[in-house]
Design an enzyme around this catalytic site. Structure first.
Site, PDB file in Angstrom:
ATOM      1  N   PRO A   1      66.240  80.843  52.921  1.00 29.05           N
ATOM      2  CA  PRO A   1      67.478  80.260  52.394  1.00 29.05           C
ATOM      3  C   PRO A   1      67.915  80.924  51.089  1.00 29.05           C
ATOM      4  O   PRO A   1      67.101  81.521  50.388  1.00 29.05           O
ATOM      5  CB  PRO A   1      67.090  78.790  52.162  1.00 29.05           C
ATOM      6  CG  PRO A   1      65.616  78.808  52.008  1.00 29.05           C
ATOM      7  CD  PRO A   1      65.103  79.905  52.875  1.00 29.05           C
TER       8      PRO A   1
ATOM      9  N   ARG B   1      79.066  90.119  43.267  1.00 27.19           N
ATOM     10  CA  ARG B   1      78.711  89.389  42.049  1.00 27.19           C
ATOM     11  C   ARG B   1      78.754  90.383  40.889  1.00 27.19           C
ATOM     12  O   ARG B   1      78.687  91.601  41.130  1.00 27.19           O
ATOM     13  CB  ARG B   1      77.291  88.832  42.169  1.00 27.19           C
ATOM     14  CG  ARG B   1      77.188  87.717  43.183  1.00 27.19           C
ATOM     15  CD  ARG B   1      75.727  87.306  43.381  1.00 27.19           C
ATOM     16  NE  ARG B   1      75.609  86.398  44.501  1.00 27.19           N
ATOM     17  CZ  ARG B   1      74.522  86.310  45.273  1.00 27.19           C
ATOM     18  NH1 ARG B   1      73.484  87.083  45.051  1.00 27.19           N
ATOM     19  NH2 ARG B   1      74.491  85.450  46.264  1.00 27.19           N
TER      20      ARG B   1
ATOM     21  N   ARG C   1      70.389  80.651  38.644  1.00 28.21           N
ATOM     22  CA  ARG C   1      70.833  82.040  38.854  1.00 28.21           C
ATOM     23  C   ARG C   1      72.263  82.208  38.333  1.00 28.21           C
ATOM     24  O   ARG C   1      72.627  83.276  37.846  1.00 28.21           O
ATOM     25  CB  ARG C   1      70.742  82.402  40.346  1.00 28.21           C
ATOM     26  CG  ARG C   1      70.986  83.868  40.618  1.00 28.21           C
ATOM     27  CD  ARG C   1      70.666  84.262  42.042  1.00 28.21           C
ATOM     28  NE  ARG C   1      71.627  83.734  43.000  1.00 28.21           N
ATOM     29  CZ  ARG C   1      71.539  83.900  44.320  1.00 28.21           C
ATOM     30  NH1 ARG C   1      70.512  84.562  44.829  1.00 28.21           N
ATOM     31  NH2 ARG C   1      72.444  83.412  45.131  1.00 28.21           N
TER      32      ARG C   1
ATOM     33  N   ARG D   1      75.490  76.404  50.312  1.00 34.67           N
ATOM     34  CA  ARG D   1      74.206  77.075  50.526  1.00 34.67           C
ATOM     35  C   ARG D   1      73.068  76.062  50.668  1.00 34.67           C
ATOM     36  O   ARG D   1      72.169  76.246  51.488  1.00 34.67           O
ATOM     37  CB  ARG D   1      73.932  78.041  49.360  1.00 34.67           C
ATOM     38  CG  ARG D   1      74.679  79.335  49.542  1.00 34.67           C
ATOM     39  CD  ARG D   1      74.930  80.092  48.257  1.00 34.67           C
ATOM     40  NE  ARG D   1      75.920  81.134  48.534  1.00 34.67           N
ATOM     41  CZ  ARG D   1      75.628  82.382  48.805  1.00 34.67           C
ATOM     42  NH1 ARG D   1      74.378  82.793  48.784  1.00 34.67           N
ATOM     43  NH2 ARG D   1      76.563  83.258  49.098  1.00 34.67           N
TER      44      ARG D   1
HETATM   45  N1  LIG Z   1      72.703  88.476  59.502  1.00 36.56           N
HETATM   46  C1  LIG Z   1      72.746  89.045  58.312  1.00 36.56           C
HETATM   47  N2  LIG Z   1      72.539  88.341  57.212  1.00 36.56           N
HETATM   48  C2  LIG Z   1      72.585  88.975  56.017  1.00 36.56           C
HETATM   49  C3  LIG Z   1      72.852  90.342  55.898  1.00 36.56           C
HETATM   50  N3  LIG Z   1      72.821  90.689  54.598  1.00 36.56           N
HETATM   51  C4  LIG Z   1      72.535  89.558  53.923  1.00 36.56           C
HETATM   52  N4  LIG Z   1      72.398  88.520  54.774  1.00 36.56           N
HETATM   53  C5  LIG Z   1      72.057  87.123  54.487  1.00 36.56           C
HETATM   54  O1  LIG Z   1      73.188  86.454  54.016  1.00 36.56           O
HETATM   55  C6  LIG Z   1      72.766  85.382  53.195  1.00 36.56           C
HETATM   56  C7  LIG Z   1      73.604  85.385  51.933  1.00 36.56           C
HETATM   57  O2  LIG Z   1      73.320  86.526  51.185  1.00 36.56           O
HETATM   58  P1  LIG Z   1      73.934  86.713  49.746  1.00 36.56           P
HETATM   59  O3  LIG Z   1      75.396  86.480  49.797  1.00 36.56           O
HETATM   60  O4  LIG Z   1      73.473  88.005  49.177  1.00 36.56           O
HETATM   61  O5  LIG Z   1      73.351  85.476  48.937  1.00 36.56           O
HETATM   62  P2  LIG Z   1      71.882  85.079  48.471  1.00 36.56           P
HETATM   63  O6  LIG Z   1      71.000  84.962  49.674  1.00 36.56           O
HETATM   64  O7  LIG Z   1      72.104  83.781  47.815  1.00 36.56           O
HETATM   65  O8  LIG Z   1      71.410  86.134  47.519  1.00 36.56           O
HETATM   66  C8  LIG Z   1      71.272  85.582  52.967  1.00 36.56           C
HETATM   67  O9  LIG Z   1      70.601  84.688  53.846  1.00 36.56           O
HETATM   68  C9  LIG Z   1      71.026  87.002  53.383  1.00 36.56           C
HETATM   69  O10 LIG Z   1      69.715  87.151  53.886  1.00 36.56           O
HETATM   70  C10 LIG Z   1      73.054  91.076  57.104  1.00 36.56           C
HETATM   71  O11 LIG Z   1      73.280  92.278  57.128  1.00 36.56           O
HETATM   72  N5  LIG Z   1      73.007  90.390  58.270  1.00 36.56           N
HETATM   73  N1  LIG Z   2      58.799  82.111  42.512  1.00 36.71           N
HETATM   74  C1  LIG Z   2      59.856  81.916  41.717  1.00 36.71           C
HETATM   75  N2  LIG Z   2      59.793  81.019  40.722  1.00 36.71           N
HETATM   76  C2  LIG Z   2      60.861  80.809  39.936  1.00 36.71           C
HETATM   77  N3  LIG Z   2      62.040  81.445  40.043  1.00 36.71           N
HETATM   78  C3  LIG Z   2      62.159  82.351  41.029  1.00 36.71           C
HETATM   79  C4  LIG Z   2      61.091  82.634  41.930  1.00 36.71           C
HETATM   80  N4  LIG Z   2      61.494  83.584  42.803  1.00 36.71           N
HETATM   81  C5  LIG Z   2      62.778  83.881  42.486  1.00 36.71           C
HETATM   82  N5  LIG Z   2      63.183  83.153  41.415  1.00 36.71           N
HETATM   83  C6  LIG Z   2      64.512  83.147  40.790  1.00 36.71           C
HETATM   84  O1  LIG Z   2      65.359  82.411  41.677  1.00 36.71           O
HETATM   85  C7  LIG Z   2      66.660  82.947  41.695  1.00 36.71           C
HETATM   86  C8  LIG Z   2      67.035  83.284  43.134  1.00 36.71           C
HETATM   87  O2  LIG Z   2      66.282  84.397  43.555  1.00 36.71           O
HETATM   88  P1  LIG Z   2      66.914  85.525  44.486  1.00 36.71           P
HETATM   89  O3  LIG Z   2      65.900  86.603  44.589  1.00 36.71           O
HETATM   90  O4  LIG Z   2      68.255  85.896  43.974  1.00 36.71           O
HETATM   91  O5  LIG Z   2      67.041  84.703  45.842  1.00 36.71           O
HETATM   92  P2  LIG Z   2      67.674  85.100  47.255  1.00 36.71           P
HETATM   93  O6  LIG Z   2      67.785  86.596  47.306  1.00 36.71           O
HETATM   94  O7  LIG Z   2      66.704  84.567  48.265  1.00 36.71           O
HETATM   95  O8  LIG Z   2      68.988  84.417  47.311  1.00 36.71           O
HETATM   96  C9  LIG Z   2      66.650  84.138  40.769  1.00 36.71           C
HETATM   97  O9  LIG Z   2      67.205  83.795  39.521  1.00 36.71           O
HETATM   98  C10 LIG Z   2      65.164  84.489  40.631  1.00 36.71           C
HETATM   99  O10 LIG Z   2      64.888  85.063  39.395  1.00 36.71           O
END
Ligand SMILES: Nc1nc2c(ncn2[C@@H]2O[C@H](COP(=O)(O)OP(=O)(O)O)[C@@H](O)[C@H]2O)c(=O)[nH]1
Ligand SMILES: Nc1ncnc2c1ncn2[C@@H]1O[C@H](COP(=O)(O)OP(=O)(O)O)[C@@H](O)[C@H]1O
Length: 399
Positions: A141, A173, A266, A277
């Protein structure tokens, strides 16, 4: 269908047998499978990629198929060897990692595409000697820490891993760069490219379109690295159903409260986006835990510990630097060679004319092919048999 062919049937029948080059100036080869003759080679319109036309003997007409996958670029000559559901293409005078290709004509992927499009489809896939390391698919997630864990892994092992840069229709972003974090694109463009078959998978996530292009995965493979995909559960399911063999890892938060805290801290989403989300997170976690998609579930409670567990399941614990990656083995195919087939072995008879003309054999074993379009065909094995001066003496060693 039925368009004027670049090459007349008579030319083909007079000029070439299966797999032999045609001598009409443009570099073309043919392969016949059942009623169909595939003419593969440079188009006469000066296009730089290798084109495909089919003469369907049962209909008595030429067909221009829809071609999937990245097309190989032109070279000095081609040899073709028909296998069961694909044609092995050897490119002469190309770079070592660009010599072996497959034109898929009746694989699962081609049949699936034919069903969708209702047209004749063929698909290109580059051949790889041996078994490259499997790509790693990471899902979980939003806010669980996927991006953070992937960054840590890539920072520690920069020469080992490469990130598959997805396409998305969401806005960038603050710190995100186009082409590095995502290819930021418009919905209409992405939808057009999806129709053109450029995507390995795609899904609508949190109200935006996301997708992994075939090219994104191939670029990482071309750099000799192991591909990491950060994709959602729907995307992981699509990849699982595709021919791309990967390791699937689902990252879980320690609790929903902690997930919300991470997302809020974040500070990259609006309140509305955060709520969306979080609403989606429940279903994603349920699917991640219960579906048969994932090989491993990792809880990201303590970041350092989770990073260590991730390294362990990728076989990287205990390494300060990455173990040497077994890079693609390359075969040397001289310009002059002839090709034949015995069972699952392709015998390439190489002739090098130096001071003293010598010949040697390369035997490609195609009995354990894996993967294929969209992406690489792995599992090719080869054996080189030393120089000899006349005949096919070495061939006895094969059967
Ligand atoms: N199916 C699919 N999901 C993707 C892709 N790239 C990113 N995602 C997913 O889209 C979701 C949202 O990604 P993002 O907007 O970067 O937000 P974040 O997960 O909060 O960092 C996450 O679950 C990602 O794993 C892709 O190429 N294909
Ligand atoms: N194990 C953890 N404990 C505390 N904070 C974390 C941990 N792993 C990630 N974070 C923080 O949580 C936020 C979301 O992480 P991120 O890598 O952007 O998540 P995702 O890519 O799954 O959306 C970031 O600010 C990151 O620094």
């Amino acid at each position: 269908m039925g368009e004027a062919p670049a090459l007349l049937v008579d030319d083909v029948q007079d000029g070439a047998l299966n797999g032999l080059e045609l001598k009409n100036g443009t570099c073309k080869t043919t392969a016949t499978v059942g009623d169909k003759m595939y003419v593969i080679g440079g188009a006469d319109d000066g296009t730089l990629s290798i084109e495909v036309q089919i003469f369907d003997g049962s209909l008595g007409e030429w067909v221009r198929p829809t071609v999937r996958g990245t097309k190989p670029v032109l070279c000095n000559g081609l040899s073709a060897v028909p296998l069961e559901d694909r044609i092995l293409i050897l490119k002469k005078g190309s770079k070592p990692d660009d010599r072996i290709w497959f034109l898929e004509i009746d694989t699962q992927y081609v049949r699936q595409q034919q069903k969708i499009l209702g047209t004749e489809v063929v698909a290109w896939s580059k051949g790889v000697i041996g078994n490259a390391e499997k790509p790693v698919v990471i899902s979980g997630p939003s806010g669980v820490g996927k991006g953070t864990l992937i960054s840590m892994l890539m920072k520690e092992f920069p020469s080992m891993f490469g990130f598959s840069v997805s396409h998305t229709t969401r806005a960038p972003r603050g710190i995100e760069k186009d082409g590095v974090h995502y290819h930021f694109t418009e919905k209409s463009i992405m939808e057009k490219e999806i129709k053109e078959g450029k995507f390995l998978e795609f899904a609508s996530v949190h109200g935006n379109l996301y997708g992994t292009s075939v090219e994104a995965v191939e670029l990482v493979a071309d750099a000799g690295k192991r591909c990491i995909l950060d994709i959602d559960v729907q995307g992981a399911r699509s990849v699982r159903a595709s021919t791309l063999e990967a390791i699937f890892i689902f990252i879980c938060p320690p609790s929903m409260e902690e997930l919300e805290k991470r997302l809020r801290d974040r500070g990259t989403e609006t309140e509305e986006q955060i709520l969306k989300r979080l609403r989606n997170a429940d279903a994603e976690i349920e699917q991640g835990k219960s579906s048969q998609i994932f090989d491993f579930i990792l809880y990201n409670d303590n970041l350092e510990e989770c990073h260590e567990r991730l390294k362990k399941l990728l076989g990287l614990d205990g390494f300060v630097t990455a173990p040497p990656i077994s890079g693609p083995i390359e075969i040397d195919l001289p310009m002059d060679h002839s090709v034949s087939k015995i069972d699952n072995k392709i015998i390439i008879n190489c002739i090098s004319s130096g001071e003293k003309e010598s010949k040697n054999l390369v035997i490609l074993d195609v009995s354990s092919l894996k993967g294929g379009a969209p992406g690489r065909t792995r599992g090719l094995n080869f054996q080189a048999i030393g120089s000899f001066s006349n005949g096919l003496n070495g061939i006895d060693q094969l059967s």
